[in-house]
Design a protein around this motif. Structure first.
Motif, short mmCIF file in Angstrom:
data_model
loop_
_atom_site.label_atom_id
_atom_site.label_comp_id
_atom_site.label_asym_id
_atom_site.label_seq_id
_atom_site.Cartn_x
_atom_site.Cartn_y
_atom_site.Cartn_z
N ILE A 161 21.54 -2.65 13.67
CA ILE A 161 21.90 -3.30 12.49
C ILE A 161 22.72 -4.60 12.85
CG2 ILE A 161 23.48 -3.37 10.53
CD1 ILE A 161 22.66 -0.45 10.17
N ARG A 162 23.33 -4.69 13.86
CA ARG A 162 24.01 -5.73 14.47
C ARG A 162 23.03 -6.85 14.87
NH1 ARG A 162 27.54 -9.05 13.41
NH2 ARG A 162 29.18 -7.48 13.51
N SER A 163 21.98 -6.37 15.46
CA SER A 163 20.98 -7.31 15.80
C SER A 163 20.01 -7.59 14.55
CB SER A 163 20.18 -6.62 16.74
OG SER A 163 18.76 -6.75 16.58
N MET A 164 19.74 -6.69 13.74
CA MET A 164 19.08 -7.36 12.30
C MET A 164 19.89 -8.21 11.73
SD MET A 164 17.86 -3.48 10.53
CE MET A 164 17.81 -4.12 8.96
N ILE A 165 21.16 -8.34 11.40
CA ILE A 165 21.99 -9.23 11.10
C ILE A 165 22.05 -10.66 11.25
CG2 ILE A 165 24.53 -9.83 10.55
CD1 ILE A 165 25.28 -6.74 10.34
N GLY A 166 21.84 -10.81 12.76
CA GLY A 166 21.64 -12.01 13.39
C GLY A 166 23.05 -12.97 12.97
N GLY A 167 22.49 -14.02 12.38
CA GLY A 167 23.67 -15.05 12.37
C GLY A 167 24.12 -15.02 10.64
N ARG A 168 23.63 -14.06 10.07
CA ARG A 168 24.06 -13.76 8.54
C ARG A 168 25.54 -13.47 8.51
NH1 ARG A 168 19.29 -11.40 8.67
NH2 ARG A 168 17.58 -12.01 7.27
N PRO A 169 26.34 -14.02 7.50
CA PRO A 169 27.77 -13.66 7.46
C PRO A 169 27.96 -12.33 6.76
CG PRO A 169 26.98 -15.20 5.63
CD PRO A 169 25.76 -15.08 6.45
N ILE A 170 27.58 -11.46 7.26
CA ILE A 170 27.63 -9.81 6.86
C ILE A 170 28.77 -8.98 7.76
CG2 ILE A 170 26.36 -7.72 6.52
CD1 ILE A 170 23.81 -9.39 6.10
N ARG A 171 29.62 -8.34 7.33
CA ARG A 171 30.33 -7.56 7.83
C ARG A 171 29.54 -6.14 7.93
NH1 ARG A 171 35.26 -7.91 10.07
NH2 ARG A 171 36.17 -9.91 9.71
N LEU A 172 30.01 -5.46 9.33
CA LEU A 172 29.38 -4.21 9.72
C LEU A 172 30.63 -3.20 9.82
CD1 LEU A 172 27.03 -2.44 10.42
CD2 LEU A 172 27.01 -3.76 12.72
N GLU A 173 30.45 -2.62 9.10
CA GLU A 173 31.56 -1.36 8.65
C GLU A 173 31.15 -0.03 9.25
OE1 GLU A 173 33.02 -0.68 4.39
OE2 GLU A 173 34.94 -1.06 5.19
N VAL A 174 32.17 0.44 9.66
CA VAL A 174 31.95 2.02 10.26
C VAL A 174 32.99 2.95 9.27
CG1 VAL A 174 30.54 1.59 12.34
CG2 VAL A 174 33.08 1.69 12.34
N ASP A 175 32.40 4.11 9.06
CA ASP A 175 33.21 5.08 8.31
C ASP A 175 33.04 6.47 8.53
OD1 ASP A 175 34.83 6.33 6.11
OD2 ASP A 175 33.61 5.35 4.59
N GLY A 176 34.09 7.15 8.90
CA GLY A 176 34.00 8.32 9.27
C GLY A 176 34.31 9.02 10.66
N GLY A 177 35.42 9.73 10.75
CA GLY A 177 35.72 10.33 12.10
C GLY A 177 36.13 9.17 13.10
N ILE A 178 36.70 7.97 12.70
CA ILE A 178 37.01 6.66 13.45
C ILE A 178 38.30 7.04 13.98
CG2 ILE A 178 37.44 4.27 13.66
CD1 ILE A 178 34.37 5.19 13.44
N THR A 179 38.64 7.22 15.30
CA THR A 179 40.09 7.11 15.85
C THR A 179 40.42 6.23 17.10
OG1 THR A 179 39.04 8.58 17.66
CG2 THR A 179 39.73 9.58 15.53
N ARG A 180 41.32 6.12 17.53
CA ARG A 180 41.55 5.19 18.63
C ARG A 180 40.67 5.25 19.83
NH1 ARG A 180 47.77 6.49 19.68
NH2 ARG A 180 47.70 6.60 17.60
N ASP A 181 40.07 6.79 19.71
CA ASP A 181 39.30 7.00 20.98
C ASP A 181 37.86 6.64 20.97
OD1 ASP A 181 41.43 8.61 22.30
OD2 ASP A 181 40.98 10.11 20.82
#
Ligand code: DX5
Ligand code: ZN
Length: 240
Positions: A161-181
């Motif tokens: 998805i990061r590569s699909m976004i290309g130069g567009r001003p879109i934030r890429l968010e992740v959600d679920g089980g995110i930790t410092r690790d």
């Protein structure tokens, strides 16, 4: 000051008996956005809270309200969440047959539009709506509950998805089980916005929450993809 990485604590993990104090505490602890998980017991197997709660907590902080709608149908409720004070409204690609229409409706209400993908949904589901969105949310657990384990299977999707976004001003968010690790790994794959519930609301007070947010931010910044910074900054500036 504008920061590249956005940390959005999910209030699903807050103590609901003192929700207002919890929001003030994460605000003081350095949260960038407030992530609000709305669940209907139909699209996902759990019920959380709705627009009235969001309206009630809106005056507590000036931080952006990042409202994640896990509801179907979604279209009849978008306006209520806009009026309640949402800044970003995210709908699921799986929630109905007319994703493009839902995203247009959010934009027409003057809000930032987000689209979310469940773990089993391929990134091709959003190929044709990329120019309608300000944010893409990749679920890294099956939506419905906090405190689940991160799914490694989503790392490749984040990268694509990061590569699909290309130069567009879109934030890429992740959600679920995110930790410092795992924050460095998701940031290295291209995520610039990290939701965290249980990993933030651990401990008793704002000082604990600040340490938790700081550790996740530090790890994400260390893993960050340098060339994804300019578009991310553009959206963040627009939201402040
Ligand atoms: C899951 C929600 C998430 C969740 C995150 O359906 O969308 O925002 O609350 O909580 P943790 O970080 O505990 O997985
Ligand atoms: Zn969420």
């Amino acid at each position: 000051m504008t920061r590249d990485i956005v940390i959005a604590p999910s209030i699903l993990a807050a103590n609901f008996a003192k929700l207002g104090e919890e929001i003030a505490a994460i605000d003081a602890a350095g949260a960038d956005w407030i992530h609000c998980d709305v669940m209907d017991g139909h699209f996902v197997p759990n019920i959380s809270f709705g627009a009235d709660i969001i309206k009630a907590i809106r005056p507590i902080t000036r931080k952006a309200f990042d409202v994640h709608l896990m509801i179907a149908p979604v279209d009849p409720y978008i306006e209520a969440f806009a009026k309640a004070g949402a800044d970003i409204i995210t709908v699921h690609a799986e929630a109905g047959p007319h994703l493009d229409r839902s995203l247009q409706a959010i934009g027409a209400l003057g809000k930032k539009a987000g689209v979310s993908l469940c773990p089993a949904t391929p990134e091709t589901a959003i190929e044709h709506v990329l120019d309608r969105v300000d944010l893409i949310l990749v679920m890294t657990v099956n939506p419905g509950f906090g405190g689940q384990s991160f799914l490694d299977s989503q790392i490749g999707k984040i990268r694509r998805i990061r590569s699909m976004i290309g130069g567009r001003p879109i934030r890429l968010e992740v959600d679920g089980g995110i930790t410092r690790d795992n924050a460095a790994a998701v940031a290295a794959a291209g995520a610039d916005t990290l939701v965290a519930g249980s990993a933030v609301f651990r401990g008793n007070d704002s000082a604990d929450y600040a340490r938790n947010i700081g550790a996740i931010r530090l790890a994400a910044e260390a893993g960050r993809v340098p060339n994804s910074a300019p578009p991310a900054r553009a959206v963040e500036t627009a939201l402040r």
